[in-house]
Design an enzyme around this catalytic site. Structure first.
Site, mmCIF file in Angstrom:
data_model
loop_
_atom_site.group_PDB
_atom_site.id
_atom_site.type_symbol
_atom_site.label_atom_id
_atom_site.label_comp_id
_atom_site.label_asym_id
_atom_site.label_seq_id
_atom_site.Cartn_x
_atom_site.Cartn_y
_atom_site.Cartn_z
ATOM 1 N N HIS A 18 0.841 -1.205 0.000
ATOM 2 C CA HIS A 18 0.000 0.000 0.000
ATOM 3 C C HIS A 18 0.875 1.253 0.000
ATOM 4 C CE1 HIS A 18 -3.177 -2.539 2.270
ATOM 5 N NE2 HIS A 18 -3.737 -2.209 1.133
ATOM 6 N N LYS A 42 -15.657 -7.425 4.627
ATOM 7 C CA LYS A 42 -15.098 -8.498 5.466
ATOM 8 C C LYS A 42 -14.843 -7.965 6.880
ATOM 9 C CE LYS A 42 -11.922 -9.511 2.346
ATOM 10 N NZ LYS A 42 -10.609 -9.901 1.850
ATOM 11 N N ARG A 91 -2.033 -5.640 -8.694
ATOM 12 C CA ARG A 91 -0.894 -6.546 -8.464
ATOM 13 C C ARG A 91 -0.724 -7.564 -9.570
ATOM 14 N NH1 ARG A 91 -3.030 -7.789 -2.586
ATOM 15 N NH2 ARG A 91 -4.827 -7.880 -3.934
ATOM 16 N N SER A 128 -2.919 -7.676 2.507
ATOM 17 C CA SER A 128 -3.188 -7.630 3.949
ATOM 18 C C SER A 128 -3.640 -9.001 4.440
ATOM 19 C CB SER A 128 -4.274 -6.595 4.255
ATOM 20 O OG SER A 128 -3.849 -5.315 3.896
HETATM 21 O O1 PNS Z 1 -8.577 -2.702 0.338
HETATM 22 P P1 PNS Z 1 -9.802 -3.271 -0.319
HETATM 23 O O2 PNS Z 1 -10.568 -4.148 0.638
HETATM 24 O O3 PNS Z 1 -9.494 -3.944 -1.621
HETATM 25 O O4 PNS Z 1 -10.746 -2.017 -0.646
HETATM 26 C C1 PNS Z 1 -11.986 -2.208 -1.266
HETATM 27 C C2 PNS Z 1 -12.745 -0.869 -1.352
HETATM 28 C C3 PNS Z 1 -12.937 -0.286 0.026
HETATM 29 C C4 PNS Z 1 -11.970 0.102 -2.213
HETATM 30 C C5 PNS Z 1 -14.121 -1.192 -2.026
HETATM 31 O O5 PNS Z 1 -14.734 -2.244 -1.347
HETATM 32 C C6 PNS Z 1 -15.044 0.007 -2.050
HETATM 33 O O6 PNS Z 1 -14.856 0.917 -2.822
HETATM 34 N N1 PNS Z 1 -16.065 -0.008 -1.172
HETATM 35 C C7 PNS Z 1 -16.986 1.081 -1.022
HETATM 36 C C8 PNS Z 1 -18.416 0.656 -1.361
HETATM 37 C C9 PNS Z 1 -18.716 0.936 -2.808
HETATM 38 O O7 PNS Z 1 -18.550 2.028 -3.305
HETATM 39 N N2 PNS Z 1 -19.134 -0.133 -3.509
HETATM 40 C C10 PNS Z 1 -19.381 -0.085 -4.924
HETATM 41 C C11 PNS Z 1 -18.074 -0.302 -5.660
HETATM 42 S S1 PNS Z 1 -18.350 -0.491 -7.324
#
Ligand code: PNS
Length: 158
Positions: A18, A42, A91, A128
């Site tokens: 990150h 999660k 990645r 993570s």
């Molecule tokens: O670190 P991560 O878990 O890969 O992050 C995922 C994250 C937080 C970027 C993604 O789950 C997100 O954008 N969640 C917000 C909810 C949302 O906007 N959902 C619609 C996405 S298309």
């Protein structure tokens, strides 16, 4: 024109991967908002204050980076902050399908574009989830997370 981007994530916990992405994005734009989701889908190992606190500590040296929190839709956060660009790390091909769906959905529902920055090869295997698994099973994660995060993981798992 000032370019501000949002780099969203769960940061549970923040890893060297990150950090690498955030530093490299910060070198390319005027302002970066590292946006930590308050309630990830999660169940997180680190609570919200811990995730944000660690993110703040390890990015303190990046002068044009701000840590913020969001909940709900990412595009709503972007709209509230007046940001039209999301930058995410990519990645491997395995990341691509889901990231593509999210990028296209965010463009469709919020008119927000997503740019991808490929991870540095040295971090392409790092997540993570894997860091937590290795730490849980007694492995050494000191090469994968900042020292303060490694210490906090060790404390939590004691
Ligand atoms: O670190 P991560 O878990 O890969 O992050 C995922 C994250 C937080 C970027 C993604 O789950 C997100 O954008 N969640 C917000 C909810 C949302 O906007 N959902 C619609 C996405 S298309």
């Amino acid at each position: 024109m000032t370019v501000t981007v949002v780099c969203p994530g769960s940061f549970d916990p923040v890893t060297n991967g990150h950090l690498d992405i955030l530093e490299r994005v910060a070198a390319c734009v005027d302002h970066v908002i590292a946006a930590c989701i308050a309630n990830p889908s999660k169940q997180p190992m680190f609570d919200f204050d811990e995730r944000v606190g660690l993110l703040r500590q390890v990015t303190g040296h990046v002068s044009n980076l701000e840590v913020a929190a969001f909940d709900g839709l990412l595009v709503d956060f972007c709209r509230d902050r007046g940001v039209e660009l999301i930058v995410k790390g990519l990645r491997a091909v395995s990341d691509f399908e889901y990231e593509l769906q999210m990028a296209q959905m965010n463009a469709r529902i919020g008119g927000v574009e997503t740019l991808f920055l490929t991870s540095s090869p040295v971090y392409s295997f790092l997540s993570s989830s894997l860091v937590k698994e290795v730490a849980r099973l007694g492995g050494d994660v000191s090469n994968f997370v900042p020292t303060v995060v490694a210490r906090r993981l060790a404390d939590k798992l004691q």
